[in-house]
Motif scaffolding. Structure first.
Motif, PDB file in Angstrom:
ATOM      1  N   SER A   1      64.731  39.236  27.635  1.00 18.29           N
ATOM      2  CA  SER A   1      64.919  40.560  28.226  1.00 18.29           C
ATOM      3  C   SER A   1      66.138  40.560  29.137  1.00 18.29           C
ATOM      4  O   SER A   1      66.617  39.511  29.597  1.00 18.29           O
ATOM      5  N   ILE A   2      66.635  41.752  29.401  1.00 12.55           N
ATOM      6  CA  ILE A   2      67.733  41.904  30.348  1.00 12.55           C
ATOM      7  C   ILE A   2      67.335  41.363  31.714  1.00 12.55           C
ATOM      8  O   ILE A   2      68.123  40.682  32.389  1.00 12.55           O
ATOM      9  N   GLU A   3      66.110  41.640  32.126  1.00 14.77           N
ATOM     10  CA  GLU A   3      65.651  41.187  33.433  1.00 14.77           C
ATOM     11  C   GLU A   3      65.645  39.665  33.526  1.00 14.77           C
ATOM     12  O   GLU A   3      66.068  39.090  34.541  1.00 14.77           O
ATOM     13  N   ILE A  22      79.592  47.258  28.245  1.00 16.91           N
ATOM     14  CA  ILE A  22      78.201  47.358  28.692  1.00 16.91           C
ATOM     15  C   ILE A  22      77.675  45.995  29.121  1.00 16.91           C
ATOM     16  O   ILE A  22      76.979  45.880  30.138  1.00 16.91           O
ATOM     17  N   ASN A  23      77.995  44.932  28.373  1.00 18.41           N
ATOM     18  CA  ASN A  23      77.645  43.581  28.822  1.00 18.41           C
ATOM     19  C   ASN A  23      78.150  43.339  30.242  1.00 18.41           C
ATOM     20  O   ASN A  23      77.443  42.786  31.093  1.00 18.41           O
ATOM     21  N   ALA A  24      79.399  43.733  30.494  1.00 18.94           N
ATOM     22  CA  ALA A  24      80.011  43.496  31.802  1.00 18.94           C
ATOM     23  C   ALA A  24      79.348  44.325  32.896  1.00 18.94           C
ATOM     24  O   ALA A  24      79.124  43.835  34.010  1.00 18.94           O
ATOM     25  N   ILE A  25      79.018  45.576  32.596  1.00 19.75           N
ATOM     26  CA  ILE A  25      78.359  46.429  33.588  1.00 19.75           C
ATOM     27  C   ILE A  25      76.982  45.874  33.939  1.00 19.75           C
ATOM     28  O   ILE A  25      76.578  45.837  35.108  1.00 19.75           O
ATOM     29  N   VAL A  26      76.263  45.412  32.932  1.00 19.92           N
ATOM     30  CA  VAL A  26      74.879  44.966  33.135  1.00 19.92           C
ATOM     31  C   VAL A  26      74.818  43.581  33.778  1.00 19.92           C
ATOM     32  O   VAL A  26      73.960  43.329  34.641  1.00 19.92           O
ATOM     33  N   PHE A  27      75.713  42.678  33.402  1.00 23.12           N
ATOM     34  CA  PHE A  27      75.625  41.289  33.875  1.00 23.12           C
ATOM     35  C   PHE A  27      76.749  40.876  34.826  1.00 23.12           C
ATOM     36  O   PHE A  27      76.490  40.267  35.866  1.00 23.12           O
TER      37      PHE A  27
END
Length: 407
Positions: A6-8, A312-317
């Motif tokens: 999961s993202i979390e 989006i990868n960069a924004i999220v992580f």
């Protein structure tokens, strides 16, 4: 790839591996956007004297309790005091001092009468002021220490220095401030199809848009971007470029070559040079085949090569990771909005992200996600303020309440 997480869970692993950067001193005029590393104490009472908050006359409030427009009270004016000047008199019953905004309050006065409610004149070579309105004690006076007292905490560690924080430091005489060093982010785009800007394109080639995008994103997040030229899909070149980049940074960010195709070499080469895997593959779209690891105290984040997915990868992580490294306070803003114009897509296990525009409809926040949503489409992000985050269990339907990441 590994079994998807999961993202979390991916975020937890990354942030547990992160270490806050060392501290340094910077001049106040170069501190915008930097993060305070240690609590800063107030050096002064602010203000450090009782001061006038507007132009008027310093008086004893008891002298003018009966003042009206029809029956003004007259007082003798002793002197005029401007900001930066020291009064040389003492206000007693029946006297006043003309006082400008920011000036010290003369001893004996306990209120300021606004200049609009007074009229000064000269009679027998003596200055007289007519007061047309009564005021309460302490009217228009900011007392010593009203803002903050010396010794109290002025700014706490983790505070991002914006213009007003810098003004507050300056008001206390600070000309330098202790901040966390800016994280250094090395950026390497990969792929034999990726060519530098300015070079003529051949059939099958693409300009390197990921490096400028990530450079801008890293800079916007208050970190230092170190850009490298793109590397082709050859083991020797990738190995050399990754090793060179790892010498310069706190985080290595790569794009491309991170899936499971014949030319997706990034994870295997990273691990061949000593990177220890944290995860490879997350339940998210776009950007499922994202990879993360550690190398000698540094972090490695390998993102999708598709521009929208990399963003989006960069924004999220990456952006939250930069907050950790820079020592920022963890102040997550939980924003919800209702979904407008959702795409017609089937339900999947992945958390999905759609660029959207925030709007108000009947005093309620909505996010309009009109447009084409594909990992290779960049133009749908232009002018958009937010990402709608749709969990695997959420419905893609009009009016659904979803989480929003502000861009």
């Amino acid at each position: 790839m590994d079994v998807l997480i999961s993202i979390e869970e991916a975020s937890r692993r990354l942030q547990e591996a992160a270490t806050v950067c060392q501290v340094e001193q910077v001049a106040l005029d170069r501190a915008l956007g930097r993060v305070v590393a240690v609590d800063v104490q107030a050096l002064l009472d602010v203000p450090h004297f009782d001061r006038a908050m507007l132009d008027g006359f310093a008086v004893k409030a008891a002298d003018i309790v009966a003042a009206t427009k029809d029956q003004p009270v007259e007082l003798r004016v002793l002197e005029t005091v401007g900001a930066g000047h020291v009064p040389h008199v003492h206000v007693e019953a029946g006297t006043a001092v003309r006082t400008m905004t920011g000036a010290p309050i003369v001893t004996g006065a306990d209120a300021i009468v606004r200049i609009e409610y007074a009229e000064e004149l000269t009679r027998d070579n003596e200055r007289i002021v007519r007061i047309y309105r009564a005021v309460d004690e302490h009217e228009a006076i900011q007392e010593r220490g009203h803002d903050i007292l010396a010794g109290h905490t002025l700014l706490t560690s983790g505070t991002v220095l914006q213009p007003m924080e810098i003004a507050v430091l300056a008001a206390h005489g600070y000309h330098t401030v202790t901040v966390t060093r800016q994280p250094r982010v090395a950026i390497v785009a990969t792929g034999s199809e990726v060519v530098p800007l300015g070079q003529a394109l051949q059939l099958g080639q693409l300009y390197n848009s990921n490096t400028p995008m990530l450079t801008a994103l890293v800079t916007q997040a208050g970190a230092q971007a170190i850009s490298f030229s793109p590397a082709s899909d050859h083991k020797e070149e990738l190995t050399e470029r990754f090793m060179e980049a790892l010498k310069t940074c706190d985080i290595l960010v790569t794009t491309g070559g991170v899936s499971v195709g014949d030319y997706d070499l990034t994870p295997s080469i990273l691990e061949a040079i000593g990177v220890k895997r944290l995860f490879w593959g997350v339940w998210m779209r776009p950007g499922t085949p994202v990879y993360a690891g550690t190398f000698d105290g540094r972090l490695v984040l390998a993102l999708s090569g598709n521009p929208a997915a990399a963003f989006i990868n960069a924004i999220v992580f990456l952006v939250p990771l930069l907050r950790v490294l820079s020592g920022q306070k963890n102040e997550q803003v939980d924003v919800k909005a209702r979904l407008k114009n959702p795409p017609q897509k089937r339900r999947v296990k992945h958390t999905r992200f759609f660029a959207g525009q925030l709007i108000f409809i009947e005093n309620e926040l909505w996010i309009d996600v009109s447009g084409e949503h594909s990992s290779g489409v960049m133009t749908n992000f232009i002018g958009k303020m937010a990402l709608a985050q749709i969990g695997g269990e959420d419905e893609l339907r009009e009016g659904e309440l979803v989480s929003v990441i502000l861009l």
